[in-house]
Design an enzyme around this catalytic site. Structure first.
Site, short mmCIF file in Angstrom:
data_model
loop_
_atom_site.label_atom_id
_atom_site.label_comp_id
_atom_site.label_asym_id
_atom_site.label_seq_id
_atom_site.Cartn_x
_atom_site.Cartn_y
_atom_site.Cartn_z
N GLN A 148 29.58 1.70 -21.36
CA GLN A 148 29.75 0.41 -22.03
C GLN A 148 28.89 -0.70 -21.43
O GLN A 148 28.91 -1.84 -21.89
CB GLN A 148 31.23 0.02 -22.04
CG GLN A 148 32.04 0.95 -22.93
CD GLN A 148 33.51 0.62 -22.96
OE1 GLN A 148 33.90 -0.54 -22.86
NE2 GLN A 148 34.35 1.64 -23.10
N ARG A 190 45.10 -6.03 -29.84
CA ARG A 190 44.72 -4.67 -30.24
C ARG A 190 45.39 -4.34 -31.56
O ARG A 190 46.51 -4.79 -31.85
CB ARG A 190 45.14 -3.64 -29.17
CG ARG A 190 44.53 -3.86 -27.79
CD ARG A 190 43.03 -3.89 -27.80
NE ARG A 190 42.38 -2.68 -28.23
CZ ARG A 190 41.72 -1.84 -27.41
NH1 ARG A 190 41.64 -2.08 -26.12
NH2 ARG A 190 41.14 -0.77 -27.90
N LYS A 217 52.95 -31.37 -6.11
CA LYS A 217 52.00 -31.11 -5.02
C LYS A 217 50.59 -31.29 -5.57
O LYS A 217 50.19 -30.59 -6.49
CB LYS A 217 52.17 -29.69 -4.46
CG LYS A 217 51.31 -29.47 -3.22
CD LYS A 217 51.47 -28.09 -2.64
CE LYS A 217 50.75 -28.01 -1.30
NZ LYS A 217 49.36 -28.49 -1.37
#
Length: 850
Positions: A238, A252, A541
């Site tokens: 690929q 999918r 934070k």
């Protein structure tokens, strides 16, 4: 068969594009009842991550118009019904030329969902802006289980492949494919234009064959189905330029709506590892962010179209600047050459993008008008300058895009070079964008020097014609206010070197050192579970540089001094924070506050990597240049002294009330309130806001300067660790082609209680190219390793450095308990990703974040 749909069509606007959405209640996945409308909603929510990994790549599509129980259509070529605005590129094949869609924006992604496209497949290379196919920017291995094997075997092979790839200085990232197996992606770094898909395929093939030779009972590299029983195929093919892989975050077309989902390496150790559905992926994305982000942030864009010329630049260039570079020789002109950093654009500001108008005494006097957009300065030449009368339009000729750094450029372009002549800055500031579409831009400029004004740019030439660069610039009738005189072309007694006194001054001098800030302790889960909101307050934070902020008056008026937690004076580095002096009253001076300096992204969230671009600068010109690219804000959350009176013994609740009284905040200063609810609700709020985490503060506690206290407990969503850098390895170390001026990875350590250092691993991903080069200049070399215990493979080719610089990395996990180090099983950081230098800390400040 999917049940028929009865929902009426809906016309929607997506990023300025009108689409008609039909059959929204049609069931695409009968097993789960998932409808087309739900698919479109998923695509809208996942778009920021999906587009990051699919953009600029020619996409092939799998369409299921009647749902996954119906017929599938595999489509490459765009047909006549495709909207004209869908981005596309042509690829010439042996027997035909196909127009492929580029999944570059949400509107295109929505159109794909409307056309029943469930699967999007892309190659491992991108198109450049000019349409030139770029070299591959990532390697992929598809781990496909044969009969009798499953995800557990794929995970085992993934771990084996990871060891080999890391030995090649490639950090892989796992993705469960949404089908049967696992994909491994690794960013290809560097800017070697000779790199080809065939070359990457050859490397991947040899890796697969090596795994097969070493583990013949587990791995197969041959495609023959007869060889795959009980084994995992390592599909290397690929990486071929003509092949594609399912895009990360794509759905999918299977019985259930599973997704090609990024995973952590720790998850691959779970025996119950499975494929993820789309709802789980959205929850994880909200909670953890894009786990594949380092795949993009860590690799460097490839060059086009003249590698011989562009190879001289020491940064990863944007393909939008190729015309600019082609007209300039960096050895002959002082103009900045610019580039991109692989992440957020270097010039993107936290509140508004920038503009600049430069007076250019070239062969003919003109003014260059530049707007920051998409990581570059989009530019027009104004022969008559900016119009001041709505009845008088002026000609604007669009020129090549310029790098963001050009916004601070003043100087002389040598004779014989393109644009030779003197350049000075006539005006600069920020702008509010009202409209930016093909052929029309409307923006309101804001400038301290010349006021605010609303301008429109309209293209008069036909797109694609000989006169396509011809525009008009128009001053609109409705204006935000007066100002802006004189216009370009009229005399001006101020030049770009002029600055207000507050901006020129280096900052206040103070005889007494600033107090050190109080520090929070990382809390174990058992302790967090006991926190009662009646006794504890929960604050955000902030992901930035901690600073003690002093406001006082002297002969020059009210002044601000900023001091880092390590005692470094930050005043000159962040001059825009002097604005705080106008937000407090004289009766409360001298005043000492505690806060965090942050750089906000376009969504208003702190981004530590952006803040790095403002760090460690002291020269006024360097600071001013950096401010054009990144502005900073100051978040205040505590007060230590008011009118010289100490509040350190006062309870947290009293100090917060006093902070709200003494500061009247406005941008760039903020005094946020504590988060509502208990710790769980506070954490959920911070997750939804995609912030770093939460700090729990005991309501009755005092302030203890310079001490780490259990009255303040910090909880982070992502795991980060401060580390001491003890050395570096050159890029491609050991390959015979290593670059001694570029760091491929850094070697990291933590201090023990006795001050000695112990090795905790290396980091080689998350860097910009400029970071890799600056490392070599920053670190002070030493002859021998400043610590023991570095494994031989990682010590090989190492350049050792004095252990005096602190950095921050994110990571997946520790290999063993870092609080109880063992020589038999020394703790190491898993999957470390670079976040940046911590110039506000010293090695003595570094502790294990358990």
């Amino acid at each position: 068969m999917a049940r028929p749909s009865s929902s009426p069509p809906q016309t929607v606007s997506v990023e300025g594009r009108r689409l008609q959405l039909t059959n929204l209640d049609k069931v695409y996945y009968p097993a789960t009842g998932t409808t087309k409308g739900e698919v479109l909603q998923y695509l809208a929510q996942v778009a920021p991550a999906l587009l990051r990994h699919a953009a600029h790549r020619p996409a092939t599509r799998k369409r299921w118009p009647d749902g996954v129980s119906g017929q599938m259509f595999f489509q490459k070529n765009l047909d006549a019904s495709t909207p004209s605005w869908v981005p596309r590129r042509a690829i010439k094949h042996r027997t035909s030329t196909n127009d492929y869609v580029l999944v570059d924006d949400l509107a295109t992604l929505t159109w794909l969902g409307q056309t029943a496209t469930l699967e999007i497949h892309v190659p491992q290379w991108q198109f450049g802006r000019t349409g030139t196919p770029l070299p591959p920017d990532r390697l992929v291995l598809d781990l496909d289980p044969g009969p009798g094997a499953g995800l557990a075997e794929c995970a085992e092979v993934a771990r084996l492949a990871r060891t080999i790839l890391q030995g090649m200085d490639l950090e892989p990232f796992p993705v469960t494919s949404g089908s049967k197996g696992i994909h491994l992606y690794a960013a290809l770094t560097g800017h070697d234009d000779a790199l080809t898909s065939d070359a990457v395929s050859a490397v991947a093939r040899e890796l697969a064959r090596h795994l097969e030779a070493e583990h013949p009972d587990l791995v197969v590299s041959d495609m023959k189905k007869s060889l795959r029983a009980g084994k995992v195929l390592v599909d290397w093919s690929q990486n071929n330029g003509a092949k594609t892989t399912i895009a990360p975050y794509s759905l999918r077309g299977r019985d259930e709506p599973t997704v090609a989902a990024p995973r952590t390496w720790a998850e691959l150790d779970d025996p119950a590892l499975g494929q993820l559905g789309y709802a789980e992926v959205l929850e994880r994305l909200e909670r953890d962010g894009d786990l594949l982000e380092p795949l993009v942030a860590g690799h460097l864009s490839q060059l086009e179209p003249t590698p011989e010329r562009l190879a001289t630049f020491d940064r990863a260039p944007s393909d939008r600047l190729t015309t600019y570079w082609a007209k300039r020789d960096p050895d002959r002109t002082p103009e900045p050459m610019g580039g991109t950093d692989g992440g957020a654009p270097a010039g993107a500001t936290s509140d508004a993008p920038s503009f600049v108008i430069q007076e250019h005494h070239a062969r003919r006097l003109h003014w260059d008008f530049r707007l920051e957009h998409d990581g570059v300065l989009v530019s027009w030449a104004l022969p008559r300058g900016e119009p001041t009368d709505p009845k008088q339009n002026h000609l604007a000729v669009q020129t090549e895009d310029h790098p963001l750094e050009y916004g601070a450029f003043e100087g002389s372009i040598p004779a014989g070079e393109y644009g030779a002549g003197e350049v000075t800055i006539w005006d600069a500031g920020t702008y509010e964008l009202e409209k930016w579409r093909e052929g029309e831009v409307i923006a309101t400029l804001h400038s301290e020097r010349r006021g605010s004004r609303r301008l429109a740019l309209i293209r008069t030439g036909g797109r694609g014609g000989d006169d396509e660069n011809s525009w008009l610039i128009h001053r609109t009738k409705d204006q935000p206010g007066s100002g802006g005189e004189p216009r370009p072309g009229e005399p001006s007694d101020r030049r770009s070197g002029d600055r207000p006194a507050a901006a020129r001054d280096a900052g206040p001098a103070a005889s007494a050192p600033a107090p050190r800030p109080m520090l929070a302790t990382t809390a174990p889960p058992a302790e967090l579970a006991r926190l009662d909101p009646d006794d504890w307050a929960f604050e955000v934070k902030w992901d930035g540089f901690r600073a003690v902020v002093e406001v006082f008056a002297d002969d020059a008026g009210r002044r601000v001094r900023l001091t880092s937690r390590s005692g470094q004076d930050l005043t000159v580095t962040f001059p825009e924070l002097q604005a705080l002096a106008d937000m407090v009253g004289n009766d409360d001076l001298p005043l000492v506050l505690d806060g965090e300096i942050v750089a906000l992204d376009a969504g208003g969230r702190p981004e530590f990597r952006r803040l790095q671009q403002r760090a460690n600068l002291t020269r006024p010109r360097d600071v001013e240049k950096a401010r054009r690219g990144v502005t900073v804000d100051l978040v205040l959350f505590d007060v230590l002294r008011v009118a010289g009176r100490s509040l350190e013994q006062s309870p947290y609740t009293d100090r917060r009330a006093e902070l709200g009284r003494v500061v009247d905040p406005r941008r760039p200063v903020h005094v946020p309130q504590a988060l509502d609810g208990d710790l769980g609700e506070a954490l959920e709020t911070s997750r939804l806001m995609r912030l770093e985490g939460v700090v729990a503060k005991r309501r009755r506690s005092g302030y203890t300067p310079g001490r780490r206290s259990r009255d303040w407990l910090k909880i982070k969503h992502a795991r980060t660790q401060d580390v001491v850098v003890v050395g570096w390895r050159p890029l491609h170390a050991g390959s015979g082609q290593e670059d001694p001026a570029v760091a491929g990875s850094l070697l990291l350590a933590l201090p023990d209680a006795d001050g000695s250092l112990r090795y905790v691993g290396k980091v080689g991903t998350g860097f910009r190219e400029a970071d890799r080069r600056q490392v070599v200049r920053r670190l002070r070399p030493v002859d021998a390793a400043p610590l023991d215990g570095v494994p031989r493979p990682e010590a090989a080719h190492a350049r050792w450095a004095a252990p005096e610089h602190v950095a921050e990395v994110s990571f997946g996990d520790w290999t063993s308990d870092p609080a109880r180090p063992s020589s038999d099983d020394p703790p190491r950081l898993r999957h470390a990703v670079w976040r940046g230098w911590r110039d506000d800390k010293t090695p003595a400040d570094v502790v294990v974040e358990t």
